[in-house]
Design an enzyme around this catalytic site. Structure first.
Site, PDB file in Angstrom:
ATOM      1  N   ASP A  66      -1.121   8.455  -7.757  1.00 33.25           N
ATOM      2  CA  ASP A  66      -0.690   9.781  -7.305  1.00 33.25           C
ATOM      3  C   ASP A  66       0.779  10.048  -7.627  1.00 33.25           C
ATOM      4  OD1 ASP A  66       0.269   7.908  -5.504  1.00 33.25           O
ATOM      5  OD2 ASP A  66      -0.786   8.704  -3.776  1.00 33.25           O
ATOM      6  N   ASN A 132      -3.475   8.019   8.575  1.00 30.65           N
ATOM      7  CA  ASN A 132      -4.674   8.811   8.887  1.00 30.65           C
ATOM      8  C   ASN A 132      -5.858   8.418   7.994  1.00 30.65           C
ATOM      9  OD1 ASN A 132      -3.951   9.820   6.428  1.00 30.65           O
ATOM     10  ND2 ASN A 132      -3.539  11.922   7.117  1.00 30.65           N
ATOM     11  N   HIS A 134      -5.725   8.038   4.657  1.00 30.14           N
ATOM     12  CA  HIS A 134      -5.729   8.535   3.281  1.00 30.14           C
ATOM     13  C   HIS A 134      -5.560   7.391   2.287  1.00 30.14           C
ATOM     14  CE1 HIS A 134      -1.139   9.442   3.536  1.00 30.14           C
ATOM     15  NE2 HIS A 134      -1.264   8.484   2.658  1.00 30.14           N
ATOM     16  N   GLU A 139      -6.408  13.199   1.649  1.00 29.51           N
ATOM     17  CA  GLU A 139      -6.286  13.357   3.091  1.00 29.51           C
ATOM     18  C   GLU A 139      -7.676  13.488   3.726  1.00 29.51           C
ATOM     19  OE1 GLU A 139      -3.486  12.822   4.336  1.00 29.51           O
ATOM     20  OE2 GLU A 139      -1.845  14.046   3.533  1.00 29.51           O
TER      21      GLU A 139
HETATM   22  C1  GLP Z   1       1.742   7.261   0.567  1.00 33.02           C
HETATM   23  C2  GLP Z   1       0.930   6.970  -0.694  1.00 33.02           C
HETATM   24  C3  GLP Z   1      -0.253   6.083  -0.410  1.00 33.02           C
HETATM   25  C4  GLP Z   1       0.170   4.916   0.446  1.00 33.02           C
HETATM   26  C5  GLP Z   1       0.704   5.432   1.761  1.00 33.02           C
HETATM   27  C6  GLP Z   1       1.074   4.328   2.747  1.00 33.02           C
HETATM   28  O1  GLP Z   1       1.284   8.366   1.276  1.00 33.02           O
HETATM   29  N1  GLP Z   1       0.465   8.154  -1.345  1.00 33.02           N
HETATM   30  O2  GLP Z   1      -0.811   5.643  -1.639  1.00 33.02           O
HETATM   31  O3  GLP Z   1      -0.910   4.055   0.654  1.00 33.02           O
HETATM   32  O4  GLP Z   1       1.851   6.205   1.473  1.00 33.02           O
HETATM   33  O5  GLP Z   1       2.391   3.924   2.588  1.00 33.02           O
HETATM   34  P1  GLP Z   1       3.012   2.614   3.183  1.00 33.02           P
HETATM   35  O6  GLP Z   1       2.488   1.483   2.345  1.00 33.02           O
HETATM   36  O7  GLP Z   1       4.487   2.793   3.001  1.00 33.02           O
HETATM   37  O8  GLP Z   1       2.594   2.520   4.597  1.00 33.02           O
END
Ligand code: GLP
Length: 237
Positions: A66, A132, A134, A139
């Protein structure tokens, strides 16, 4: 489904072992990359092992999940920048064979799935998980049949990610993300989760019903998925 529970240091090492095995078997593997704080330990371990000659990415390719809409690859909060800084600049991958969806030319989003297919499909997709549920930026409510597309970020995701920006107003409102179907098409998937803030969503993902309200729950239907979870994130399993 395989579930590995250990310290965050150990799960990073075990996930790195998985990359070593894959690239030994298939040096030109197509990797699916993820951002966020969760894979940082893994990326540091892969960088270390590559420098030590224990793994090589020289024939591999990678497609990231992404990107934020509106940020180009030179912006220090773009996911392209993150990948270069935290992984690609430290390993022997050919940077021209690393792909991140464009946050600028979003009309080309649907070409991303075609590019993945043209490369032979993703051999191993790495995922983190949002609070949440995702995956990528899919989402809750995203159809399981979705391919790469532009999404509006939820307020919960924008505030969770605001820590990386000067203020919440600077967090982009939209992102482009591989879809759920894009992720499920990968031949194997590894999801990493660290910390107590992820405990509830990890329980819902692994032990709850398969529902579009918890995007990561779709992984229960994947034939080759491994979860690498630290003790805190696994506390409610
Ligand atoms: C972002 C990314 C996700 C990732 C998420 C969790 O929203 N788009 O791919 O898994 O953050 O992040 P973290 O690993 O910092 O908790």
């Amino acid at each position: 489904m395989k579930i590995i529970i250990d310290t965050k240091e150990k799960i990073a090492e075990m996930a790195a072992d998985r990359y070593v095995r894959l690239l030994k078997e298939k040096p030109n593997a197509v990797l699916g990359g993820a951002t966020g704080s969760t894979p940082l330990g893994l990326y540091a371990e892969l960088s270390r092992r590559c420098k030590a000659g224990e793994i090589s990415f020289k024939d591999a390719m990678s497609f990231n999940l992404d990107e934020y809409v509106g940020l180009d690859g030179t912006h220090d909060q773009s996911y392209r920048y993150f990948m270069n800084e935290n992984l690609f600049n430290h390993i022997d991958i050919d940077i021209n064979k690393t792909f991140v969806p464009s946050g600028i030319d979003t009309d080309s989003a649907s070409d991303y799935d075609k590019a993945i297919q043209a490369a032979g499909g993703i051999d191993m997709q790495l995922l983190g998980i949002g609070n949440n549920g995702h995956i990528g930026f899919n989402e809750p409510g995203t159809p399981f049949g979705s391919e790469t597309h532009v999404v509006e970020l939820t307020e919960s995701t924008r505030s969770a990610n605001a820590r990386f920006f000067e203020s919440i107003d600077e967090v982009p409102t939209h992102a482009v993300t591989m879809g759920i179907k894009t992720v499920m098409n990968a031949r194997s998937v590894i999801l990493m989760a660290i910390g107590s803030a992820k405990a509830e969503i990890i329980k819902a993902t692994i032990q709850g019903p398969v529902t579009e309200e918890v995007p990561a729950s779709v992984l229960q239907l994947h034939p080759d998925v491994e979860f690498y979870i630290d003790y805190e994130a696994a506390a409610l399993l």
